[in-house]
Design a protein around this motif. Structure first.
Motif, short mmCIF file in Angstrom:
data_model
loop_
_atom_site.label_atom_id
_atom_site.label_comp_id
_atom_site.label_asym_id
_atom_site.label_seq_id
_atom_site.Cartn_x
_atom_site.Cartn_y
_atom_site.Cartn_z
N ASP A 12 7.80 48.27 -17.64
CA ASP A 12 8.21 48.05 -19.02
C ASP A 12 9.56 47.35 -19.15
O ASP A 12 10.19 47.39 -20.19
CB ASP A 12 8.22 49.37 -19.80
CG ASP A 12 9.26 50.35 -19.30
OD1 ASP A 12 9.89 50.11 -18.24
OD2 ASP A 12 9.45 51.38 -19.96
N ARG A 13 9.99 46.66 -18.12
CA ARG A 13 11.23 45.90 -18.21
C ARG A 13 10.97 44.61 -18.98
O ARG A 13 9.97 43.93 -18.77
CB ARG A 13 11.76 45.54 -16.82
CG ARG A 13 12.05 46.73 -15.94
CD ARG A 13 13.32 47.42 -16.36
NE ARG A 13 13.67 48.43 -15.37
CZ ARG A 13 13.63 49.73 -15.58
NH1 ARG A 13 13.26 50.19 -16.75
NH2 ARG A 13 13.97 50.56 -14.63
N ILE A 18 15.80 41.76 -17.29
CA ILE A 18 15.83 41.13 -15.97
C ILE A 18 16.90 40.03 -15.95
O ILE A 18 17.68 39.94 -15.00
CB ILE A 18 14.44 40.59 -15.60
CG1 ILE A 18 13.45 41.75 -15.49
CG2 ILE A 18 14.50 39.80 -14.30
CD1 ILE A 18 11.99 41.33 -15.40
N GLU A 19 16.96 39.22 -16.99
CA GLU A 19 17.97 38.17 -17.08
C GLU A 19 19.38 38.76 -17.11
O GLU A 19 20.30 38.23 -16.47
CB GLU A 19 17.73 37.29 -18.30
CG GLU A 19 16.50 36.43 -18.17
CD GLU A 19 16.07 35.79 -19.48
OE1 GLU A 19 16.60 36.13 -20.56
OE2 GLU A 19 15.16 34.92 -19.44
N SER A 20 19.56 39.86 -17.81
CA SER A 20 20.85 40.53 -17.87
C SER A 20 21.25 41.07 -16.50
O SER A 20 22.41 40.95 -16.08
CB SER A 20 20.80 41.67 -18.90
OG SER A 20 22.00 42.40 -18.89
N LYS A 24 24.53 40.02 -14.29
CA LYS A 24 25.46 41.03 -13.75
C LYS A 24 25.58 40.90 -12.23
O LYS A 24 26.67 41.01 -11.67
CB LYS A 24 25.01 42.43 -14.13
CG LYS A 24 25.21 42.76 -15.59
CD LYS A 24 24.64 44.11 -15.94
CE LYS A 24 24.72 44.35 -17.44
NZ LYS A 24 24.05 45.60 -17.84
N ALA A 25 24.46 40.68 -11.56
CA ALA A 25 24.47 40.54 -10.10
C ALA A 25 25.27 39.31 -9.68
O ALA A 25 26.05 39.36 -8.72
CB ALA A 25 23.04 40.47 -9.56
N TRP A 67 13.28 34.89 -8.41
CA TRP A 67 11.85 34.74 -8.11
C TRP A 67 11.01 35.42 -9.20
O TRP A 67 10.02 34.86 -9.67
CB TRP A 67 11.55 35.35 -6.74
CG TRP A 67 10.12 35.34 -6.36
CD1 TRP A 67 9.40 34.30 -5.84
CD2 TRP A 67 9.20 36.43 -6.48
NE1 TRP A 67 8.09 34.68 -5.62
CE2 TRP A 67 7.95 35.99 -6.00
CE3 TRP A 67 9.31 37.74 -6.92
CZ2 TRP A 67 6.83 36.81 -5.97
CZ3 TRP A 67 8.21 38.56 -6.88
CH2 TRP A 67 6.98 38.09 -6.41
N THR A 68 11.42 36.61 -9.62
CA THR A 68 10.72 37.35 -10.67
C THR A 68 10.67 36.55 -11.96
O THR A 68 9.65 36.55 -12.66
CB THR A 68 11.40 38.71 -10.92
OG1 THR A 68 11.39 39.46 -9.70
CG2 THR A 68 10.71 39.51 -12.01
#
Length: 79
Positions: A12-13, A18-20, A24-25, A67-68
């Motif tokens: 449920d992401r 995912i972009e956030s 952050k990474a 990749w995701t």
């Protein structure tokens, strides 16, 4: 073959989450790089090692998130 515990995955992401996480990474990786250079200037080898390990770990995280999201430059995150 590895069996996944399907009951532990919610799937449920959102794309925004995912972009956030990617942002952050990448920010954290940049900080580790800056910290590495500061440690090198101070000849602090222990901190340099810590920074290098964390920067390298984030490379994998970033590659997997890209990749995701379908980054065409990332054919497979394990390569």
């Amino acid at each position: 073959m590895l069996s996944l515990d399907a009951e532990n995955f919610t799937y449920d992401r959102s794309w925004e989450q995912i972009e956030s996480m990617l942002e952050k990474a990448e920010t954290k990786q940049t900080k580790w790089i800056m910290d590495f250079h500061n440690a090198r200037a101070n000849n602090d080898k222990e901190t340099m090692k810590e920074c290098a390990r964390n920067k390298k770990a984030l490379e994998g995280v970033i590659k997997t998130l890209r990749w995701t999201l379908g980054d065409r430059k990332i054919q497979h995150p394990l390569n």
